[in-house]
Design an enzyme around this catalytic site. Structure first.
Site, PDB file in Angstrom:
ATOM      1  NE  ARG A 104      -3.439   2.325   2.854  1.00  9.23           N
ATOM      2  CZ  ARG A 104      -4.687   2.461   2.436  1.00  9.23           C
ATOM      3  NH1 ARG A 104      -5.254   1.485   1.731  1.00  9.23           N
ATOM      4  NH2 ARG A 104      -5.388   3.552   2.696  1.00  9.23           N
ATOM      5  CG  HIS A 131      -8.160   1.243  -3.212  1.00 10.78           C
ATOM      6  ND1 HIS A 131      -7.581   0.131  -2.627  1.00 10.78           N
ATOM      7  CD2 HIS A 131      -8.690   1.968  -2.174  1.00 10.78           C
ATOM      8  CE1 HIS A 131      -7.741   0.179  -1.321  1.00 10.78           C
ATOM      9  NE2 HIS A 131      -8.397   1.278  -1.025  1.00 10.78           N
ATOM     10  CD  GLN A 134     -13.014   0.640  -0.806  1.00  6.62           C
ATOM     11  OE1 GLN A 134     -12.212   0.728   0.115  1.00  6.62           O
ATOM     12  NE2 GLN A 134     -14.309   0.424  -0.597  1.00  6.62           N
ATOM     13  CG  ASP A 227     -12.255   8.915  -1.962  1.00  3.98           C
ATOM     14  OD1 ASP A 227     -12.248   9.007  -0.719  1.00  3.98           O
ATOM     15  OD2 ASP A 227     -11.290   8.453  -2.609  1.00  3.98           O
ATOM     16  CB  CYS A 269     -13.391   4.063  -0.341  1.00  4.25           C
ATOM     17  SG  CYS A 269     -12.770   5.743  -0.568  1.00  4.25           S
ATOM     18  NE  ARG A 313     -10.910  -2.782   1.052  1.00  9.36           N
ATOM     19  CZ  ARG A 313      -9.916  -1.942   1.361  1.00  9.36           C
ATOM     20  NH1 ARG A 313     -10.164  -0.818   1.986  1.00  9.36           N
ATOM     21  NH2 ARG A 313      -8.672  -2.237   1.048  1.00  9.36           N
TER      22      ARG A 313
END
Length: 328
Positions: A104, A131, A134, A227, A269, A313
């Protein structure tokens, strides 16, 4: 379906059938966990979580998922990776010790180099341009809350339409045939290569890909997604111009009503600025800036499934690890 040994760097590398397989596996693993059943598919495996960026959901999901399936996890955030030791050299070292590596961080090239040089299975936990874990969690959440298949879903991403989450969602949505809309100001131009790729994939899947600045294009949306307006690693000086540019695209009750669909899901997210209970939101409010990308009324409404997303997740990341590294 055999995904053993496959890297998970971007959904561009996966077919619609493979995406659906991972979603189905996640459902199975989620049901087992809810029933108190835990697997052993990762028993004896050592997994490295390599972090350049901060994290809540990604780190916790990988750690819990790995331990649920019997793996040992090492969290690594203070190494010489890329500083006093090249990424190639670090990758070769880590590959001698770990069977799986999650990354990450910032550059997509870094996660690609880890896959190239380590010899381990590598998973993308977030980069500046993608991502994918996600996206899987979001698709599972949609399947759980909407009584229609993914290829009949109209999905509208609102706000900063050229960030990593938006691009990751676009790749997946166009693969599975969604009607996918990026809704934001014209000043935030979508990368031409991303746009061309998504248009091509949508044509193949029978989906649709649209970039627009007209808020009326939320009509008929099954999902409204947003987001934060300034992403990790971006300069805080961007807040003022972003607030000015993106405030017309804040997700409000009025915007949700424009869908004409009382069952529209609100998705995010996380983390989210939806009130002024964070240090960041408070300090910016003192500077005269409202950095909330969604109102508290929408975030806490019956439409919001953001915490189901957060939980998913765990289940989708577990599916990725089991499918790509689990004992055969």
């Amino acid at each position: 379906m055999d995904l053993y040994g496959r890297h998970f760097l971007t959904l561009k590398d996966y077919s619609a059938e493979e995406i659906y397989y991972l979603l189905d596996l996640a459902k199975t693993l989620k049901a087992k966990k809810k029933a108190g059943e835990f697997g052993h598919s990762l028993e004896g495996k050592n997994i490295c979580l390599l972090f350049e960026k901060t994290s809540t959901r990604t780190r916790c999901a990988f750690e819990v998922a790995a331990k649920d399936e019997g793996a040992h996890v090492t969290f690594l955030s203070n190494s010489q990776f890329g500083y006093k030791e090249s990424i190639e050299d670090s990758a070769k070292v880590l590959g001698r010790m770990f069977e799986g590596i999650e990354f990450r961080g910032f550059a997509q090239k870094t996660v690609e180099d880890l896959a190239k040089y380590s010899g381990a299975v590598v998973w993308n936990g977030l980069t500046d341009v993608d991502h994918p874990t996600q996206t899987l969690a979001d698709f599972l959440t949609i399947q759980e809350h909407l009584d229609k298949p993914l290829n009949q879903v109209k999905f509208v991403f609102v706000g900063d339409i050229r960030n990593n989450v938006a691009y990751g969602l676009a790749y997946g949505a166009c693969k599975v045939g969604m009607d996918f809309v990026l809704l934001g100001p014209d000043e935030l131009e979508v990368d031409p290569e991303v746009k061309a790729y998504c248009e091509k994939e949508a044509e193949k899947s029978g989906g649709k890909f649209t970039v627009t600045s007209n808020v009326d294009d939320v009509a008929g949306a099954d999902v409204i997604y947003t987001d934060i307006w300034v992403s990790m690693g971006e300069d805080e000086s961007l807040y003022a111009p972003r607030v000015k540019m993106l405030s017309p695209y804040k997700v409000t009750e009025e915007l949700m009503a424009k869908t004409g669909n009382d069952k529209t899901l609100f998705m995010h997210c996380l983390p989210s600025f939806h009130d002024f209970e964070t240090e960041a939101a408070k300090s910016k409010k003192d500077d005269g800036l409202d950095i909330r990308e969604v109102t508290d009324e929408v975030f806490r409404s019956k439409h919001s499934v953001v915490f189901d997303e957060a939980e998913n997740r765990l289940h989708t990341i577990k599916a990725v690890m089991v499918a790509t590294l689990g004992h055969q």
